[in-house]
Scaffold this motif. Structure first.
Motif, PDB file in Angstrom:
ATOM      1  N   ASN A   1       1.107  -1.309   0.073  1.00  0.00           N
ATOM      2  CA  ASN A   1      -0.008   0.001   0.072  1.00  0.00           C
ATOM      3  C   ASN A   1       1.029   1.369   0.052  1.00  0.00           C
ATOM      4  O   ASN A   1       0.664   2.120   0.722  1.00  0.00           O
TER       5      ASN A   1
ATOM      6  N   ARG B   1      -3.068   4.011   2.798  1.00  0.00           N
ATOM      7  CA  ARG B   1      -1.793   3.805   1.809  1.00  0.00           C
ATOM      8  C   ARG B   1      -1.083   4.652   2.509  1.00  0.00           C
ATOM      9  O   ARG B   1      -1.229   5.883   3.058  1.00  0.00           O
TER      10      ARG B   1
ATOM     11  N   SER C   1      -3.557  15.807  -1.838  1.00  0.00           N
ATOM     12  CA  SER C   1      -4.432  15.023  -0.760  1.00  0.00           C
ATOM     13  C   SER C   1      -5.826  15.447  -0.745  1.00  0.00           C
ATOM     14  O   SER C   1      -6.022  16.818  -1.187  1.00  0.00           O
TER      15      SER C   1
ATOM     16  N   ARG D   1      -4.929   8.241   4.012  1.00  0.00           N
ATOM     17  CA  ARG D   1      -3.478   8.217   3.397  1.00  0.00           C
ATOM     18  C   ARG D   1      -2.535   8.832   4.441  1.00  0.00           C
ATOM     19  O   ARG D   1      -2.961  10.068   4.947  1.00  0.00           O
TER      20      ARG D   1
ATOM     21  N   TYR E   1       1.025  10.807   4.462  1.00  0.00           N
ATOM     22  CA  TYR E   1       1.659  11.460   3.443  1.00  0.00           C
ATOM     23  C   TYR E   1       3.198  11.831   4.105  1.00  0.00           C
ATOM     24  O   TYR E   1       3.222  12.453   5.158  1.00  0.00           O
TER      25      TYR E   1
END
Length: 294
Positions: free
Chosen positions: A11, A116, A126, A145, A147
């Motif tokens: 991922n 992820r 994003s 997610r 980052y």
């Protein structure tokens, strides 16, 4: 830290080299990482320099009216990094996935869904806004997610006085901790509580509790992961503790401002961050990370 034999996550989105990301915020002007709605604070100008802070709550500090959350959420193909640092990140994420897929259902009765992790350099987009390297790692609950611009690790070593593989793993696992909080339904509750907060200090206090819990959850990962994967080496704990101390709000404020203002803390003091990281490392239990019950 012995990380080479850890499970590799699938991922990972490697956006490095894309030249500043794709797309842009919907609606003129856009928003920066300071507006990340990790906890959903709206309108609290905390006055903290986010480049000095790790984690999610500082990303909320400059949330203000008139901005729009980015709606674009393009699906990216996952890719396995081939460089050493990218492989390290994928291994740490994979270890987290292995641990949380086991203990989250066992301890809390909640199914684990892996987020992820997006690797980028400079900037990328994003659903929480434009990610910029100066803002540090963060978790966006809107797209689930994490980052990460890995240049943060260099800054962590050179500017914050922390460093080492396990210290970097602690940073990644702290952000995974925010994802666990989201799966537990905690972040929306804190969002509502902060919207009702009667003062900046009260809102900040809730942010501190969320961040300290994420520190503790990073320790929970390390406890359970090391028991099954045996990745800790001599000196690893000391490096993680040194990093937790280096990024305490009191130490950062003293370095930046020459004074400490506890009511403006968003992540906790050096002593608090160390205490909660070690609490998770010692117990390995999610319930022992309940900063809201203490």
């Amino acid at each position: 830290m012995k990380w080479e034999d850890l499970q590799t996550s699938e991922n990972i989105e490697d956006r490095r080299g894309e030249g500043g990301g794709f797309g842009g915020p919907v609606g003129g002007g856009g928003i920066g990482l300071g507006t990340i709605v990790v906890l959903g604070i709206i309108g609290w100008a905390l006055g903290i320099n986010p480049s000095l802070l790790i984690g999610g709550a500082d990303m909320l500090s400059r949330m203000g009216g008139g901005h729009r959350i980015e709606r674009e959420d393009r699906t990216r193909d996952t890719s396995q990094p081939t460089d050493q640092l990218g492989r390290f990140v994928a291994k740490v994420v994979g270890s987290n996935e292995q641990v949380w897929s086991q203990i989250l259902p066992q301890q809390e009765g909640v199914a684990f869904r892996a987020p992820r992790l997006v690797l980028f350099d400079g900037a990328t987009s994003s659903r929480c806004g434009t990610a910029q390297s100066a803002m540090g790692p963060f978790y966006c609950p809107l797209d689930q997610r994490i980052y990460l611009d890995t240049s943060f690790f260099r800054d962590m070593k050179q500017r914050f006085g922390g460093g080492g593989d396990f210290a970097y793993a602690y940073v990644i696992s702290h952000e995974m901790g925010h994802h666990i909080q989201n799966l537990l339904g905690l972040l929306p509750k804190v969002q509502r509580a902060q919207a009702r907060a009667g003062s900046r200090a009260e809102a900040n206090s809730l942010s501190v509790r969320v961040e300290l819990m994420a520190d503790c959850l990073a320790g929970v990962w390390a406890n359970n992961g090391n028991r099954s994967q045996n990745f800790l080496e001599e000196g690893d704990l000391e490096k993680a503790v040194a990093s937790a101390q280096a990024i305490g709000d009191d130490r950062l404020q003293r370095a930046q401002r020459g004074m400490v203002v506890p009511d403006s803390f968003t992540h906790g003091s050096s002593a608090q961050r160390t205490e909660w990281l070690l609490r998770g490392l010692k117990s390995g239990r999610i319930d022992d990370c309940n900063t809201f019950g203490r």
